[in-house]
Write a protein that holds these residues in place. Structure first.
Motif, PDB file in Angstrom:
ATOM      1  N   ARG A 189       4.442 -20.494 -43.239  1.00 51.35           N
ATOM      2  CA  ARG A 189       3.504 -21.552 -43.630  1.00 51.35           C
ATOM      3  C   ARG A 189       4.206 -22.902 -43.740  1.00 51.35           C
ATOM      4  NH1 ARG A 189       2.167 -20.799 -50.054  1.00 51.35           N
ATOM      5  NH2 ARG A 189       4.264 -20.220 -50.742  1.00 51.35           N
ATOM      6  N   PHE A 190       5.533 -22.889 -43.773  1.00 55.18           N
ATOM      7  CA  PHE A 190       6.299 -24.133 -43.824  1.00 55.18           C
ATOM      8  C   PHE A 190       6.863 -24.495 -42.452  1.00 55.18           C
ATOM      9  CE2 PHE A 190       6.818 -22.165 -48.084  1.00 55.18           C
ATOM     10  CZ  PHE A 190       6.116 -23.120 -48.815  1.00 55.18           C
ATOM     11  N   TRP A 191       6.172 -24.084 -41.401  1.00 52.80           N
ATOM     12  CA  TRP A 191       6.666 -24.285 -40.054  1.00 52.80           C
ATOM     13  C   TRP A 191       6.915 -25.759 -39.741  1.00 52.80           C
ATOM     14  CZ3 TRP A 191       3.961 -27.081 -36.349  1.00 52.80           C
ATOM     15  CH2 TRP A 191       2.632 -27.395 -36.683  1.00 52.80           C
ATOM     16  N   HIS A 192       6.025 -26.622 -40.261  1.00 47.12           N
ATOM     17  CA  HIS A 192       6.188 -28.050 -39.986  1.00 47.12           C
ATOM     18  C   HIS A 192       7.426 -28.604 -40.684  1.00 47.12           C
ATOM     19  CE1 HIS A 192       3.589 -27.257 -43.388  1.00 47.12           C
ATOM     20  NE2 HIS A 192       3.893 -28.426 -43.903  1.00 47.12           N
ATOM     21  N   VAL A 193       7.732 -28.077 -41.878  1.00 48.71           N
ATOM     22  CA  VAL A 193       8.934 -28.502 -42.591  1.00 48.71           C
ATOM     23  C   VAL A 193      10.178 -28.045 -41.827  1.00 48.71           C
ATOM     24  CG1 VAL A 193      10.247 -28.299 -44.736  1.00 48.71           C
ATOM     25  CG2 VAL A 193       7.739 -28.451 -44.810  1.00 48.71           C
ATOM     26  N   LYS A 194      10.161 -26.803 -41.354  1.00 46.99           N
ATOM     27  CA  LYS A 194      11.305 -26.285 -40.599  1.00 46.99           C
ATOM     28  C   LYS A 194      11.511 -27.085 -39.317  1.00 46.99           C
ATOM     29  CE  LYS A 194       9.741 -22.030 -40.503  1.00 46.99           C
ATOM     30  NZ  LYS A 194       9.679 -20.580 -40.204  1.00 46.99           N
ATOM     31  N   THR A 195      10.424 -27.445 -38.658  1.00 45.02           N
ATOM     32  CA  THR A 195      10.537 -28.247 -37.445  1.00 45.02           C
ATOM     33  C   THR A 195      11.155 -29.603 -37.754  1.00 45.02           C
ATOM     34  OG1 THR A 195       8.578 -27.156 -36.507  1.00 45.02           O
ATOM     35  CG2 THR A 195       9.275 -29.228 -35.499  1.00 45.02           C
ATOM     36  N   LEU A 197      13.127 -30.336 -40.249  1.00 41.18           N
ATOM     37  CA  LEU A 197      14.545 -30.164 -40.585  1.00 41.18           C
ATOM     38  C   LEU A 197      15.388 -29.982 -39.316  1.00 41.18           C
ATOM     39  CD1 LEU A 197      14.351 -27.830 -43.727  1.00 41.18           C
ATOM     40  CD2 LEU A 197      15.039 -30.245 -43.654  1.00 41.18           C
ATOM     41  N   ALA A 198      14.861 -29.238 -38.349  1.00 38.34           N
ATOM     42  CA  ALA A 198      15.588 -29.060 -37.093  1.00 38.34           C
ATOM     43  C   ALA A 198      15.753 -30.401 -36.378  1.00 38.34           C
ATOM     44  CB  ALA A 198      14.859 -28.053 -36.200  1.00 38.34           C
ATOM     45  N   LEU A 199      14.705 -31.213 -36.377  1.00 38.25           N
ATOM     46  CA  LEU A 199      14.799 -32.544 -35.779  1.00 38.25           C
ATOM     47  C   LEU A 199      15.814 -33.403 -36.518  1.00 38.25           C
ATOM     48  CD1 LEU A 199      11.047 -33.326 -35.020  1.00 38.25           C
ATOM     49  CD2 LEU A 199      12.885 -33.146 -33.338  1.00 38.25           C
ATOM     50  N   LEU A 200      15.835 -33.281 -37.830  1.00 38.16           N
ATOM     51  CA  LEU A 200      16.798 -34.035 -38.625  1.00 38.16           C
ATOM     52  C   LEU A 200      18.230 -33.630 -38.277  1.00 38.16           C
ATOM     53  CD1 LEU A 200      17.407 -36.055 -40.891  1.00 38.16           C
ATOM     54  CD2 LEU A 200      17.154 -34.165 -42.532  1.00 38.16           C
ATOM     55  N   LEU A 201      18.467 -32.334 -38.148  1.00 34.53           N
ATOM     56  CA  LEU A 201      19.804 -31.858 -37.765  1.00 34.53           C
ATOM     57  C   LEU A 201      20.191 -32.379 -36.386  1.00 34.53           C
ATOM     58  CD1 LEU A 201      19.705 -28.156 -39.020  1.00 34.53           C
ATOM     59  CD2 LEU A 201      21.036 -30.047 -39.993  1.00 34.53           C
ATOM     60  N   ALA A 202      19.241 -32.358 -35.456  1.00 33.79           N
ATOM     61  CA  ALA A 202      19.524 -32.871 -34.116  1.00 33.79           C
ATOM     62  C   ALA A 202      19.855 -34.361 -34.163  1.00 33.79           C
ATOM     63  CB  ALA A 202      18.329 -32.618 -33.195  1.00 33.79           C
ATOM     64  N   ALA A 203      19.167 -35.099 -35.045  1.00 31.30           N
ATOM     65  CA  ALA A 203      19.443 -36.530 -35.191  1.00 31.30           C
ATOM     66  C   ALA A 203      20.842 -36.762 -35.748  1.00 31.30           C
ATOM     67  CB  ALA A 203      18.395 -37.177 -36.089  1.00 31.30           C
ATOM     68  N   VAL A 204      21.219 -35.972 -36.746  1.00 36.18           N
ATOM     69  CA  VAL A 204      22.570 -36.086 -37.309  1.00 36.18           C
ATOM     70  C   VAL A 204      23.608 -35.778 -36.241  1.00 36.18           C
ATOM     71  CG1 VAL A 204      24.200 -35.115 -38.979  1.00 36.18           C
ATOM     72  CG2 VAL A 204      21.834 -35.579 -39.657  1.00 36.18           C
ATOM     73  N   GLY A 205      23.367 -34.728 -35.455  1.00 36.39           N
ATOM     74  CA  GLY A 205      24.285 -34.379 -34.382  1.00 36.39           C
ATOM     75  C   GLY A 205      24.421 -35.488 -33.358  1.00 36.39           C
ATOM     76  N   ALA A 206      23.290 -36.107 -32.995  1.00 38.82           N
ATOM     77  CA  ALA A 206      23.329 -37.193 -32.016  1.00 38.82           C
ATOM     78  C   ALA A 206      24.064 -38.410 -32.573  1.00 38.82           C
ATOM     79  CB  ALA A 206      21.911 -37.572 -31.603  1.00 38.82           C
ATOM     80  N   LEU A 207      23.825 -38.728 -33.842  1.00 36.62           N
ATOM     81  CA  LEU A 207      24.488 -39.877 -34.461  1.00 36.62           C
ATOM     82  C   LEU A 207      25.985 -39.657 -34.605  1.00 36.62           C
ATOM     83  CD1 LEU A 207      21.847 -40.746 -37.213  1.00 36.62           C
ATOM     84  CD2 LEU A 207      22.531 -42.228 -35.313  1.00 36.62           C
ATOM     85  N   GLN A 208      26.378 -38.425 -34.903  1.00 35.80           N
ATOM     86  CA  GLN A 208      27.794 -38.112 -35.101  1.00 35.80           C
ATOM     87  C   GLN A 208      28.477 -37.667 -33.808  1.00 35.80           C
ATOM     88  OE1 GLN A 208      29.401 -38.649 -38.025  1.00 35.80           O
ATOM     89  NE2 GLN A 208      27.447 -39.521 -38.712  1.00 35.80           N
ATOM     90  N   ASP A 209      27.727 -37.612 -32.715  1.00 36.02           N
ATOM     91  CA  ASP A 209      28.243 -37.185 -31.419  1.00 36.02           C
ATOM     92  C   ASP A 209      28.822 -35.773 -31.490  1.00 36.02           C
ATOM     93  OD1 ASP A 209      28.568 -37.610 -28.714  1.00 36.02           O
ATOM     94  OD2 ASP A 209      30.601 -38.388 -28.921  1.00 36.02           O
ATOM     95  N   LEU A 210      28.085 -34.899 -32.176  1.00 37.66           N
ATOM     96  CA  LEU A 210      28.459 -33.486 -32.283  1.00 37.66           C
ATOM     97  C   LEU A 210      27.523 -32.695 -31.377  1.00 37.66           C
ATOM     98  CD1 LEU A 210      28.878 -33.257 -36.173  1.00 37.66           C
ATOM     99  CD2 LEU A 210      30.706 -33.377 -34.471  1.00 37.66           C
ATOM    100  N   ALA A 220      15.890 -24.202 -31.930  1.00 36.51           N
ATOM    101  CA  ALA A 220      15.161 -23.815 -33.144  1.00 36.51           C
ATOM    102  C   ALA A 220      13.760 -24.412 -33.148  1.00 36.51           C
ATOM    103  CB  ALA A 220      15.935 -24.264 -34.391  1.00 36.51           C
ATOM    104  N   ILE A 221      13.642 -25.648 -32.692  1.00 39.65           N
ATOM    105  CA  ILE A 221      12.310 -26.270 -32.603  1.00 39.65           C
ATOM    106  C   ILE A 221      11.414 -25.446 -31.694  1.00 39.65           C
ATOM    107  CG2 ILE A 221      11.054 -28.304 -31.779  1.00 39.65           C
ATOM    108  CD1 ILE A 221      13.593 -29.937 -32.539  1.00 39.65           C
ATOM    109  N   GLY A 222      11.940 -25.072 -30.543  1.00 37.50           N
ATOM    110  CA  GLY A 222      11.155 -24.251 -29.620  1.00 37.50           C
ATOM    111  C   GLY A 222      10.803 -22.905 -30.211  1.00 37.50           C
ATOM    112  N   ALA A 223      11.752 -22.275 -30.919  1.00 42.50           N
ATOM    113  CA  ALA A 223      11.492 -20.961 -31.517  1.00 42.50           C
ATOM    114  C   ALA A 223      10.395 -21.046 -32.572  1.00 42.50           C
ATOM    115  CB  ALA A 223      12.778 -20.412 -32.132  1.00 42.50           C
ATOM    116  N   ILE A 224      10.436 -22.077 -33.387  1.00 41.93           N
ATOM    117  CA  ILE A 224       9.406 -22.246 -34.424  1.00 41.93           C
ATOM    118  C   ILE A 224       8.036 -22.485 -33.790  1.00 41.93           C
ATOM    119  CG2 ILE A 224       8.643 -23.731 -36.321  1.00 41.93           C
ATOM    120  CD1 ILE A 224      11.711 -24.273 -36.808  1.00 41.93           C
ATOM    121  N   LEU A 225       7.992 -23.341 -32.784  1.00 44.16           N
ATOM    122  CA  LEU A 225       6.720 -23.612 -32.114  1.00 44.16           C
ATOM    123  C   LEU A 225       6.194 -22.367 -31.405  1.00 44.16           C
ATOM    124  CD1 LEU A 225       7.385 -27.152 -30.573  1.00 44.16           C
ATOM    125  CD2 LEU A 225       6.304 -26.567 -32.755  1.00 44.16           C
TER     126      LEU A 225
END
Length: 402
Positions: A189-195, A197-210, A220-225
Motif C-alpha cells: 500500500r506504500f508503493w508510491h512511497v517506495k517508488t 525513495l527509489a527515485l531519491l536514491l537514483a538522484a543521490v547516485g547521479a549527484l555523487q556520480d556513483l 526497483a522502480i520497475g519492480a514496484i510498478l
C-alpha cells in the motif's frame, strides 16, 4: 495485451523495448558524424550546421537519444522480471531462475563478443577525420585479456563491443532479484512511497556520480510498478485523453533533459531522465494509444529482435563506417544500419532463440532436481537493449547512454 500460456503477456512493452532499441541504433549511427559526434563526445560548444544544431539541441534529439533508452530498458527489466514472482507459490524457487537467467544473458553476449572480434579482424578499426571523435574512441586491437574481461559481464566493457557495459547492471539486478521481489511485495500500500525513495536514491547516485546507486534503483522502480500494475491501471483507467497527452509530453521532455540547451546539463540529470523513462513506461502500461503503438507489427518485430539488435549493431556500424567512409559517410551509415537489422534477425534465429530454448531446458532440469518448476512461462523479459558505453563519459551518446 494477450494471453500466453494462460498468463497475461504485456505485449506493448515488447513494442516499447523495440522502439527504444531503434533509438539506440540511431544514436550510435548519428554519433559517427563529425559534427554531431564531436558534441556527443563532450564538446558541446563545437561548430554545428543549422540542421545539426536542431538535431542535437531541440526536442528532435529525443528521436535518437540513447540515455532514455537505457533507463527505459532498466525500468522494463524490473517491471517484467518481477511479474512471475507476484503469483502465489512462485517465490523461493530460485535455483531454476538463476540457471535460466545465466544462459539467457551470457550465451548471446558471448556470441556478440565473438562477432565483434571477427569484424575487427576482417575490417580493422582506425581513426579518421572523416568520422567523429566519438567513433575514434572505439579503435581497438582486441587482446585475449580484454575479451575474457568483457565476457564476465561484471566489469566495465572495453571498446570491443561497448554495449555490453549495461549487461553488468542487468546481471547484478538478476543476481539481486530476490531482494527486489521482497521490496516490491512488502508494504504494497506504500508503493508510491517506495517508488519515491527509489527515485531519491537514483538522484543521490547521479549527484555523487556513483553508478551502482544511479542504476540499481531504476530496476526497483520497475519492480514496484510491475507488482502494482493492476492498481495503477485502476487508478488511471478513467483518465481523459488529454491527461495522457501531458504524461507523454512530460515523459519525453524529462527524458531529453540532458539536451534541452547547449549548456552543460544540471548536476544529477540522469535522475531527471529516470523520471521521464518511468513516465514513458507508465504510458505504455495504461494509455490505450500508447498500447496500440506498442502492439503494431513493426514495434513488435523490433521488440522481438531488440536484444539481438543491441548486441550486434555497434560493431557492424563501426565496420561499415571504416569500410565506406571514404566513399560516403551517409552511404556507410545507411548500409551498416540496414546490415545491423538483417544481422539481428539472423542472430535472433540462430543464437538468441537457441540460447533461450537451452535456458528453458536447463531450467526444467534444475526444476526436476529441486522442488519443481519455477514460474516457467514468464512474460517477455525485456533483455537489455540499452545503451551504449561505459558509464564514465558523455561521449557515449548522451550522458551515460553514450
Amino acid at each position: 495485451m494477450r494471453s500466453t500460456s494462460g498468463q497475461s503477456r504485456v505485449t506493448q512493452l515488447d513494442g516499447l523495448r523495440g522502439i527504444a532499441a531503434l533509438l539506440v541504433v540511431a544514436c550510435h549511427a548519428l554519433s559517427t558524424l563529425p559534427g554531431i559526434g564531436n558534441v556527443v563526445y563532450g564538446n558541446r560548444s563545437a561548430d554545428l550546421t543549422t540542421a545539426e544544431a536542431w538535431a542535437v539541441f531541440s526536442p528532435l534529439h529525443v528521436l535518437w537519444n540513447g540515455t532514455p533508452a537505457v533507463h527505459v530498458f532498466f525500468v522494463l527489466s524490473g517491471f517484467v522480471l518481477v511479474l512471475p514472482f507476484t503469483r502465489p507459490g512462485a517465490a523461493g524457487r530460485w535455483a531454476q531462475y538463476y540457471a535460466k537467467r545465466f544462459f539467457r544473458l551470457y550465451l548471446p553476449a558471448w556470441a556478440s563478443l565473438a562477432v565483434a572480434v571477427a569484424l575487427i579482424a576482417i575490417i580493422p578499426r582506425s581513426a579518421s577525420p572523416l568520422q567523429s571523435p566519438w567513433a575514434d574512441i572505439y579503435v581497438t586491437d582486441p587482446t585475449v585479456g580484454q575479451v575474457l574481461k568483457d565476457g564476465l559481464l561484471l566489469l566495465n566493457a572495453s571498446t570491443i563491443n561497448t554495449p555490453l557495459w549495461s549487461l553488468k547492471w542487468e546481471v547484478l539486478f538478476s543476481l539481486l532479484l530476490p531482494a527486489y521481489v521482497l521490496i516490491a511485495l512488502r508494504g504494497r500500500r506504500f508503493w508510491h512511497v517506495k517508488t519515491g525513495l527509489a527515485l531519491l536514491l537514483a538522484a543521490v547516485g547521479a549527484l555523487q556520480d556513483l553508478d551502482w546507486l544511479t542504476y540499481l534503483p531504476i530496476f526497483a522502480i520497475g519492480a514496484i510498478l510491475g507488482a502494482e500494475r493492476d492498481r495503477i491501471r485502476e487508478l488511471t483507467q478513467s483518465w481523459p485523453r488529454f491527461a495522457w497527452f501531458f504524461v507523454a509530453a512530460a515523459g519525453i521532455f524529462l527524458a531529453n533533459a540532458e539536451w534541452i540547451s547547449p549548456g552543460q546539463p544540471i548536476p544529477g540529470v540522469e535522475a531527471v531522465v529516470t523520471v521521464g523513462a518511468t513516465l514513458i513506461v507508465l504510458l505504455f502500461v495504461s494509455c490505450r494509444s500508447a498500447k496500440r503503438l506498442g502492439d503494431t507489427a513493426v514495434a513488435q518485430w523490433l521488440g522481438r529482435v531488440s536484444f539481438s539488435v543491441y548486441l550486434v549493431h555497434l560493431p557492424i556500424i563501426l565496420a561499415g563506417v571504416t569500410l565506406l567512409r571514404s566513399v560516403s559517410l551517409p552511404l556507410a551509415l545507411a548500409v551498416s544500419v540496414a546490415a545491423s537489422f538483417m544481422a539481428a534477425e539472423l542472430f535472433y534465429r540462430y543464437v538468441e532463440q537457441p540460447s533461450h530454448r537451452l535456458s528453458m531446458a536447463v531450467g526444467r532440469a534444475v526444476g526436476r532436481r529441486g522442488r519443481g518448476d519455477a514460474p516457467a512461462d514468464s512474460p517477455a523479459v525485456p533483455e537489455p537493449a540499452e545503451a551504449m558505453s561505459p558509464p564514465m563519459a558523455p561521449e557515449y551518446a548522451g550522458s551515460r547512454s553514450r
